[in-house]
Design a protein around this motif. Sequence first.
Motif, PDB file in Angstrom:
ATOM      1  N   GLN A   1     -24.126 -19.040 -30.049  1.00  0.00           N
ATOM      2  CA  GLN A   1     -24.034 -17.442 -30.194  1.00  0.00           C
ATOM      3  C   GLN A   1     -23.329 -16.985 -28.780  1.00  0.00           C
ATOM      4  OE1 GLN A   1     -27.651 -15.795 -31.533  1.00  0.00           O
ATOM      5  NE2 GLN A   1     -27.999 -17.466 -32.669  1.00  0.00           N
ATOM      6  N   HIS A   2     -23.733 -17.300 -27.708  1.00  0.00           N
ATOM      7  CA  HIS A   2     -23.395 -16.877 -26.384  1.00  0.00           C
ATOM      8  C   HIS A   2     -21.975 -17.311 -26.169  1.00  0.00           C
ATOM      9  CE1 HIS A   2     -26.835 -14.580 -25.192  1.00  0.00           C
ATOM     10  NE2 HIS A   2     -27.553 -15.817 -25.234  1.00  0.00           N
ATOM     11  N   VAL A   3     -21.488 -18.239 -26.416  1.00  0.00           N
ATOM     12  CA  VAL A   3     -20.053 -18.918 -26.285  1.00  0.00           C
ATOM     13  C   VAL A   3     -19.157 -18.005 -27.350  1.00  0.00           C
ATOM     14  CG1 VAL A   3     -18.287 -20.489 -26.829  1.00  0.00           C
ATOM     15  CG2 VAL A   3     -20.632 -21.165 -25.681  1.00  0.00           C
ATOM     16  N   SER A   4     -19.601 -17.981 -28.719  1.00  0.00           N
ATOM     17  CA  SER A   4     -18.972 -16.731 -29.507  1.00  0.00           C
ATOM     18  C   SER A   4     -18.842 -15.785 -29.178  1.00  0.00           C
ATOM     19  CB  SER A   4     -19.696 -16.973 -30.766  1.00  0.00           C
ATOM     20  OG  SER A   4     -18.817 -16.209 -31.797  1.00  0.00           O
ATOM     21  N   ARG A   5     -19.965 -14.876 -28.544  1.00  0.00           N
ATOM     22  CA  ARG A   5     -20.004 -13.661 -28.264  1.00  0.00           C
ATOM     23  C   ARG A   5     -19.070 -13.464 -26.788  1.00  0.00           C
ATOM     24  NH1 ARG A   5     -25.425 -12.794 -27.440  1.00  0.00           N
ATOM     25  NH2 ARG A   5     -25.512 -12.482 -29.767  1.00  0.00           N
ATOM     26  N   PHE A   6     -19.085 -14.416 -26.071  1.00  0.00           N
ATOM     27  CA  PHE A   6     -18.089 -14.328 -24.607  1.00  0.00           C
ATOM     28  C   PHE A   6     -16.671 -14.341 -25.128  1.00  0.00           C
ATOM     29  CE2 PHE A   6     -15.417 -16.483 -21.750  1.00  0.00           C
ATOM     30  CZ  PHE A   6     -16.066 -16.015 -20.276  1.00  0.00           C
ATOM     31  N   PHE A   7     -16.095 -14.983 -26.241  1.00  0.00           N
ATOM     32  CA  PHE A   7     -14.785 -14.724 -26.499  1.00  0.00           C
ATOM     33  C   PHE A   7     -14.790 -13.561 -27.395  1.00  0.00           C
ATOM     34  CE2 PHE A   7     -14.748 -19.132 -24.874  1.00  0.00           C
ATOM     35  CZ  PHE A   7     -13.450 -19.233 -24.373  1.00  0.00           C
ATOM     36  N   GLU A   8     -15.580 -13.083 -28.003  1.00  0.00           N
ATOM     37  CA  GLU A   8     -15.340 -11.775 -28.727  1.00  0.00           C
ATOM     38  C   GLU A   8     -15.021 -10.907 -27.719  1.00  0.00           C
ATOM     39  OE1 GLU A   8     -18.818 -11.213 -31.274  1.00  0.00           O
ATOM     40  OE2 GLU A   8     -18.336 -12.917 -32.486  1.00  0.00           O
ATOM     41  N   ASP A   9     -15.918 -10.846 -26.600  1.00  0.00           N
ATOM     42  CA  ASP A   9     -15.729  -9.807 -25.645  1.00  0.00           C
ATOM     43  C   ASP A   9     -14.552 -10.108 -24.870  1.00  0.00           C
ATOM     44  OD1 ASP A   9     -18.282  -8.992 -26.336  1.00  0.00           O
ATOM     45  OD2 ASP A   9     -19.473  -9.904 -24.671  1.00  0.00           O
TER      46      ASP A   9
ATOM     47  N   PRO B   1      -4.532  -4.563 -22.296  1.00  0.00           N
ATOM     48  CA  PRO B   1      -3.452  -5.468 -22.554  1.00  0.00           C
ATOM     49  C   PRO B   1      -2.554  -6.034 -21.126  1.00  0.00           C
ATOM     50  CG  PRO B   1      -2.937  -3.070 -22.944  1.00  0.00           C
ATOM     51  CD  PRO B   1      -4.295  -3.229 -22.737  1.00  0.00           C
ATOM     52  N   ASP B   2      -2.620  -4.980 -20.237  1.00  0.00           N
ATOM     53  CA  ASP B   2      -1.963  -5.427 -18.871  1.00  0.00           C
ATOM     54  C   ASP B   2      -2.674  -6.762 -18.153  1.00  0.00           C
ATOM     55  OD1 ASP B   2      -3.953  -3.940 -18.231  1.00  0.00           O
ATOM     56  OD2 ASP B   2      -3.097  -3.026 -16.477  1.00  0.00           O
ATOM     57  N   GLY B   3      -3.842  -7.068 -18.566  1.00  0.00           N
ATOM     58  CA  GLY B   3      -4.915  -8.182 -17.928  1.00  0.00           C
ATOM     59  C   GLY B   3      -5.089  -7.874 -16.739  1.00  0.00           C
ATOM     60  N   GLY B   4      -5.269  -6.445 -16.243  1.00  0.00           N
ATOM     61  CA  GLY B   4      -5.376  -6.043 -14.748  1.00  0.00           C
ATOM     62  C   GLY B   4      -6.783  -6.262 -14.254  1.00  0.00           C
ATOM     63  N   ARG B   5      -7.695  -6.305 -15.329  1.00  0.00           N
ATOM     64  CA  ARG B   5      -9.221  -6.288 -14.998  1.00  0.00           C
ATOM     65  C   ARG B   5      -9.891  -7.652 -15.650  1.00  0.00           C
ATOM     66  NH1 ARG B   5     -11.686  -1.690 -13.128  1.00  0.00           N
ATOM     67  NH2 ARG B   5     -10.174   0.108 -12.836  1.00  0.00           N
ATOM     68  N   GLU B   6     -10.919  -8.034 -15.078  1.00  0.00           N
ATOM     69  CA  GLU B   6     -11.591  -9.016 -15.504  1.00  0.00           C
ATOM     70  C   GLU B   6     -12.425  -8.670 -17.056  1.00  0.00           C
ATOM     71  OE1 GLU B   6     -15.952 -10.018 -13.882  1.00  0.00           O
ATOM     72  OE2 GLU B   6     -14.563 -11.057 -12.725  1.00  0.00           O
ATOM     73  N   THR B   7     -12.320 -10.027 -18.008  1.00  0.00           N
ATOM     74  CA  THR B   7     -12.759  -9.814 -19.201  1.00  0.00           C
ATOM     75  C   THR B   7     -14.261  -9.380 -18.975  1.00  0.00           C
ATOM     76  OG1 THR B   7     -13.194 -11.892 -19.181  1.00  0.00           O
ATOM     77  CG2 THR B   7     -10.882 -11.266 -19.767  1.00  0.00           C
ATOM     78  N   PHE B   8     -14.704  -8.910 -20.399  1.00  0.00           N
ATOM     79  CA  PHE B   8     -16.131  -8.452 -20.380  1.00  0.00           C
ATOM     80  C   PHE B   8     -17.127  -9.297 -20.479  1.00  0.00           C
ATOM     81  CE2 PHE B   8     -13.983  -4.545 -22.942  1.00  0.00           C
ATOM     82  CZ  PHE B   8     -13.774  -4.073 -21.876  1.00  0.00           C
ATOM     83  N   GLY B   9     -16.493 -10.699 -21.026  1.00  0.00           N
ATOM     84  CA  GLY B   9     -17.722 -11.612 -21.179  1.00  0.00           C
ATOM     85  C   GLY B   9     -18.640 -11.950 -19.789  1.00  0.00           C
TER      86      GLY B   9
ATOM     87  N   ARG C   1     -11.680 -11.161 -26.367  1.00  0.00           N
ATOM     88  CA  ARG C   1     -10.652 -10.602 -26.978  1.00  0.00           C
ATOM     89  C   ARG C   1     -10.593  -9.041 -27.196  1.00  0.00           C
ATOM     90  NH1 ARG C   1     -11.990 -15.627 -30.096  1.00  0.00           N
ATOM     91  NH2 ARG C   1     -13.732 -14.531 -31.142  1.00  0.00           N
ATOM     92  N   VAL C   2     -11.829  -8.515 -27.085  1.00  0.00           N
ATOM     93  CA  VAL C   2     -11.929  -6.864 -27.254  1.00  0.00           C
ATOM     94  C   VAL C   2     -11.249  -6.277 -25.751  1.00  0.00           C
ATOM     95  CG1 VAL C   2     -13.417  -5.076 -26.961  1.00  0.00           C
ATOM     96  CG2 VAL C   2     -13.772  -6.778 -28.660  1.00  0.00           C
ATOM     97  N   SER C   3     -11.727  -7.139 -24.599  1.00  0.00           N
ATOM     98  CA  SER C   3     -10.982  -6.675 -23.377  1.00  0.00           C
ATOM     99  C   SER C   3      -9.608  -6.816 -23.285  1.00  0.00           C
ATOM    100  CB  SER C   3     -11.728  -7.351 -22.269  1.00  0.00           C
ATOM    101  OG  SER C   3     -11.407  -8.881 -22.348  1.00  0.00           O
ATOM    102  N   GLU C   4      -8.954  -7.951 -24.014  1.00  0.00           N
ATOM    103  CA  GLU C   4      -7.349  -8.281 -24.005  1.00  0.00           C
ATOM    104  C   GLU C   4      -6.930  -7.020 -24.634  1.00  0.00           C
ATOM    105  OE1 GLU C   4      -7.171 -12.191 -25.297  1.00  0.00           O
ATOM    106  OE2 GLU C   4      -7.667 -12.887 -23.410  1.00  0.00           O
ATOM    107  N   VAL C   5      -7.496  -6.419 -25.822  1.00  0.00           N
ATOM    108  CA  VAL C   5      -6.872  -5.277 -26.741  1.00  0.00           C
ATOM    109  C   VAL C   5      -7.062  -4.117 -25.807  1.00  0.00           C
ATOM    110  CG1 VAL C   5      -7.293  -3.962 -28.628  1.00  0.00           C
ATOM    111  CG2 VAL C   5      -7.328  -6.554 -28.829  1.00  0.00           C
TER     112      VAL C   5
END
Length: 372
Positions: free
Chosen positions: A199-207, A216-224, A209-213
């Motif tokens: 569940q945590h692995v799945s949620r990590f990549f859900e977060d 989009p410039d990738g300027g900050r660290e992802t939410f996971g 993907r949301v952060s990439e949307v």
Amino acid sequence: MPDPKTFAELNDLIARLQEARSTMVIEARDELAKNPQQAEIINRYIDEAEDLLLSAAARRPGDPADDRGMGALLGMGSQVATTLGEVAQQPLVPTYDNQINRERLIAVGDLYYIYQHERAGVFRAVLKLQQLFQSGEIRLSDGPGALALYQFDRKRVLRYTQRERRAIYRKVFGYTEVAPPVGAEPNTAFHALLSNFCQHVSRFFEDKRVSEVLRPDGGRETFGSMAVVRRSGLDLRHNLKQVSYGNVAVLRAEVMVLLQEAFDILGSNDVINLFGADNGWDVLEEITKRYMHEIPLSSQRSRMAVAGRSILRWLAEDYLLTQVRIDFEALLEAIVDACEDWLTSAESIGLRRVPGSKGDNVVAFKPATRVG
């Protein structure tokens, strides 16, 4: 930089390091605004320097006069501490060892693969087919499948019985209701820990993907959160470390051969033609429905077997100990699909995923027989 020998010296050096951290961040403000990943480099540099200081503060081995500073602290001997800061600095005790024997965990992954195929009914289907063949109820005579059925249990002295296999499943995974081997305890925590990690692995990549949307410039660290995934994975690794001793590796090696022999029978031409099937899995489902009067769950169990084995083999490596975020994400991506596959398959057959659930413990096996 001199080696710190007292509390005061060490604390002074650590304070200077923290001041250096603050200065580096302030001076790199413009760069950090454009590339926040630079903060990870700064923090890692300071943390490594602090680790070096703590290592240097360790007592030098082989010095018989070194009493770890107790004499100075108590006012005994020629050196008496007038302040607490003059007492010799002592090293920290060793951190918990998160290393694991990869061969043992790989064996556990293979055992999980075997378990799910056994739950799919592979061995019971072959035994039922053998019974029908011996009684002449099916039109099977002298083909390769018929010969393999005759030979299937000829080497029974080398086989672990069904009861012995179920006892190992109970010990390692907490599955089945058979008592574990004498002296062992059922590993009832496994199912919840595996579910939690997936569940945590799945949620990590859900977060992610949301952060990439949203960014989009990738300027900050992802939410996971790396820490949550790492902690859940280390908990699962530690759990399996405690139950992977004993005859798990030997049983795995032997029963993997038995499993392959069973599928050779189910997938032989004469057996496939007998049931009008396309492959061994279709034969298994036909036997399950027609002769054992059960609803087959072959597809879900097969996916859980493959996905679970991939996850446990991934945990056998030291990927979880990676500190660099970009490396951690890249390594973790190798099992994100396996984790989501496992969760979906488990949910589709009614295995609850919440901590404390009984998982497969609620499903009983049929009485043990001496086949494999």
